[in-house]
Design a protein around this motif. Sequence first.
Motif, short mmCIF file in Angstrom:
data_model
loop_
_atom_site.label_atom_id
_atom_site.label_comp_id
_atom_site.label_asym_id
_atom_site.label_seq_id
_atom_site.Cartn_x
_atom_site.Cartn_y
_atom_site.Cartn_z
N ARG A 130 0.84 -1.18 0.00
CA ARG A 130 0.00 0.00 0.00
C ARG A 130 0.88 1.24 0.00
NH1 ARG A 130 -3.72 0.92 5.30
NH2 ARG A 130 -1.71 0.47 6.28
N ILE A 131 0.46 2.26 -0.75
CA ILE A 131 1.16 3.54 -0.81
C ILE A 131 0.41 4.53 0.05
CG2 ILE A 131 2.01 5.39 -2.30
CD1 ILE A 131 3.34 2.67 -2.79
N ILE A 132 1.10 5.12 1.02
CA ILE A 132 0.52 6.12 1.92
C ILE A 132 1.24 7.44 1.65
CG2 ILE A 132 0.04 6.78 4.29
CD1 ILE A 132 0.19 3.84 5.04
N ALA A 133 0.54 8.40 1.06
CA ALA A 133 1.13 9.69 0.76
C ALA A 133 0.90 10.65 1.92
CB ALA A 133 0.52 10.27 -0.52
N VAL A 134 1.92 11.42 2.27
CA VAL A 134 1.81 12.44 3.32
C VAL A 134 1.98 13.80 2.65
CG1 VAL A 134 2.74 13.30 5.49
CG2 VAL A 134 2.75 10.84 5.02
N TRP A 135 0.89 14.57 2.65
CA TRP A 135 0.87 15.88 1.98
C TRP A 135 0.42 16.95 2.96
CZ3 TRP A 135 -3.26 19.20 1.48
CH2 TRP A 135 -3.06 20.32 0.65
N GLY A 136 0.79 18.18 2.69
CA GLY A 136 0.35 19.31 3.49
C GLY A 136 0.67 20.59 2.77
N SER A 190 2.12 24.53 2.08
CA SER A 190 3.44 25.13 2.31
C SER A 190 3.47 25.79 3.69
CB SER A 190 3.72 26.19 1.22
OG SER A 190 2.71 27.18 1.23
N GLY A 191 4.70 26.01 4.17
CA GLY A 191 4.84 26.65 5.47
C GLY A 191 5.22 25.72 6.59
N ALA A 192 5.78 24.56 6.28
CA ALA A 192 6.29 23.62 7.30
C ALA A 192 5.23 23.20 8.32
CB ALA A 192 7.50 24.22 8.01
N PRO A 193 4.14 22.58 7.89
CA PRO A 193 3.16 22.07 8.87
C PRO A 193 3.64 20.82 9.60
CG PRO A 193 2.51 21.41 6.68
CD PRO A 193 3.72 22.29 6.51
N GLY A 194 4.74 20.22 9.14
CA GLY A 194 5.25 19.01 9.78
C GLY A 194 5.05 17.76 8.95
N ARG A 195 5.05 17.90 7.62
CA ARG A 195 4.85 16.73 6.76
C ARG A 195 5.92 15.67 6.98
NH1 ARG A 195 4.44 20.96 3.26
NH2 ARG A 195 6.56 20.51 2.52
N THR A 196 7.18 16.10 6.95
CA THR A 196 8.27 15.13 7.08
C THR A 196 8.26 14.46 8.44
OG1 THR A 196 9.64 16.36 5.50
CG2 THR A 196 10.76 14.84 6.99
N THR A 197 8.03 15.22 9.49
CA THR A 197 7.97 14.64 10.83
C THR A 197 6.87 13.59 10.93
OG1 THR A 197 8.81 16.68 11.82
CG2 THR A 197 7.66 15.15 13.27
N ILE A 198 5.69 13.90 10.43
CA ILE A 198 4.58 12.94 10.47
C ILE A 198 4.91 11.72 9.62
CG2 ILE A 198 2.18 12.59 9.83
CD1 ILE A 198 2.50 14.23 12.35
N ALA A 199 5.52 11.92 8.45
CA ALA A 199 5.86 10.78 7.59
C ALA A 199 6.85 9.85 8.27
CB ALA A 199 6.43 11.29 6.26
N VAL A 200 7.89 10.43 8.88
CA VAL A 200 8.90 9.60 9.56
C VAL A 200 8.28 8.83 10.72
CG1 VAL A 200 11.01 9.68 10.94
CG2 VAL A 200 10.82 11.08 8.87
N GLU A 201 7.51 9.52 11.55
CA GLU A 201 6.93 8.86 12.72
C GLU A 201 5.86 7.85 12.32
OE1 GLU A 201 8.42 9.33 15.50
OE2 GLU A 201 9.66 10.89 14.59
N LEU A 202 5.12 8.13 11.25
CA LEU A 202 4.12 7.18 10.77
C LEU A 202 4.78 5.89 10.31
CD1 LEU A 202 1.24 6.44 9.91
CD2 LEU A 202 1.62 7.74 7.81
N ALA A 203 5.89 6.00 9.57
CA ALA A 203 6.60 4.81 9.12
C ALA A 203 7.14 4.00 10.30
CB ALA A 203 7.74 5.20 8.18
#
Length: 420
Positions: free
Chosen positions: A133-139, A141-154
């Motif tokens: 399954r592919i889970i996309a993390v989008w948000g 602009s303005g650094a809402p925390g996409r990368t942080t959520i993606a890392v912690e979700l994985a």
Amino acid sequence: MTALIVAVDGRRGRALAEDLAFEGAEVRLVVPAADPATAVADAMAGPEAAQLLGELSRVDMLIVSAERSALTAQLVAACDRFGVRIVALCTRDEHRRLASMFGVPIADEEADAASLLRAPASVPDAVAAERGRIIAVWGPSGAPGRTTIAVELACELARDGRAVALVDADSHAPSVAVATGLADEGPGFAAACRHAERGTLTVAELARIAVPLGPVEVLTGVNRPGRWPELSRDRVRGALEVCRQWVSDAVVDVASSLERDEEIVSDLDGPRRNAATLAVLAEADLIVAVVAADPTSVSRFVRGYGEMRAIAGATPVRVVVNKTRTGALGIDARGQVRRTLERYVGADDLWFVPWDVKAADAALLAAQPIAQVAGRSAFSAALRRFVGEAVDPPVRVRDVRQPRRQGRVSTRGRLARRAA
């Protein structure tokens, strides 16, 4: 008589060699686990490498620990050329997944010598992986925390024993490698896309170019933003298709921009800066939309949500309100965000993650996921609840270390959400 090499570290390797010799096998060498892979990759020089490669070409079997540094694509290819059968000794689920990727027979670490000699020549069909399954993390602009959520979700998904990958497909500001302390000089996702275009991308190749982050396999992003043309639409789609065969869940961090302006001003079928984001959102099975709990981020999210939904189509979307605190919105911050998003985008199911400065700073200082440095923080607890309630896995995987955690969290979370 079976001639073999034992590539297992320490006392276990010597004891195993003695047991195999007692069973009638001819043990030609006992070496550290990583030595065969290092020798095949031309990273080991001198007479030791020559002796090891010479013996490898003459034996019938190689017994090796199923670690990433020991069981590599180059070693498997070399053994295939020499006609050497590999038996992988596994102690953890990630070892079994790695061995199954290469089609290598699996044996338990504590298996006796006789059973190792009788190991099957191929992996049974039961270990074939399900379509992932592919889970996309989008948000916005303005650094809402996409990368942080993606890392912690994985990291959270990997706790249940699933094979999980973290992919950085951000063509504007890739940051997964920096946030997690991984080197970004390697090929990463761009190399996977190039192989996909040529039709040479395989599960084994993904395992080779990925970088481990604990139990999570990471495909780092482009190390210079100017390399964004390498992430074209067809390349990204091809790479994601192979990722489905590679892991159960691939969490993909994408950029915020959704514009198609370059298609309007140019009649040529050239590279598109946002092609990677658009392709991931179109191919995703689940989209996690991240918005920060402040007026600016909420306003940008409202403007971009409709366009994102138009690209995603019928794909389910889960909205995560990150950095929730009263300082930016005053009293009842959650209620204000909930009412705003319900009114303007129709998002009635929201999950709130607190603004946990101590946990975030500790993770940045250590260049590690929050789950590893502050696993009991309020942030980690909120994310675990989100995963249990909103990111149900396609196939339940039993974790022998935590056999009841997944089901209990999911049930309790749903009841709490209905009560809210």
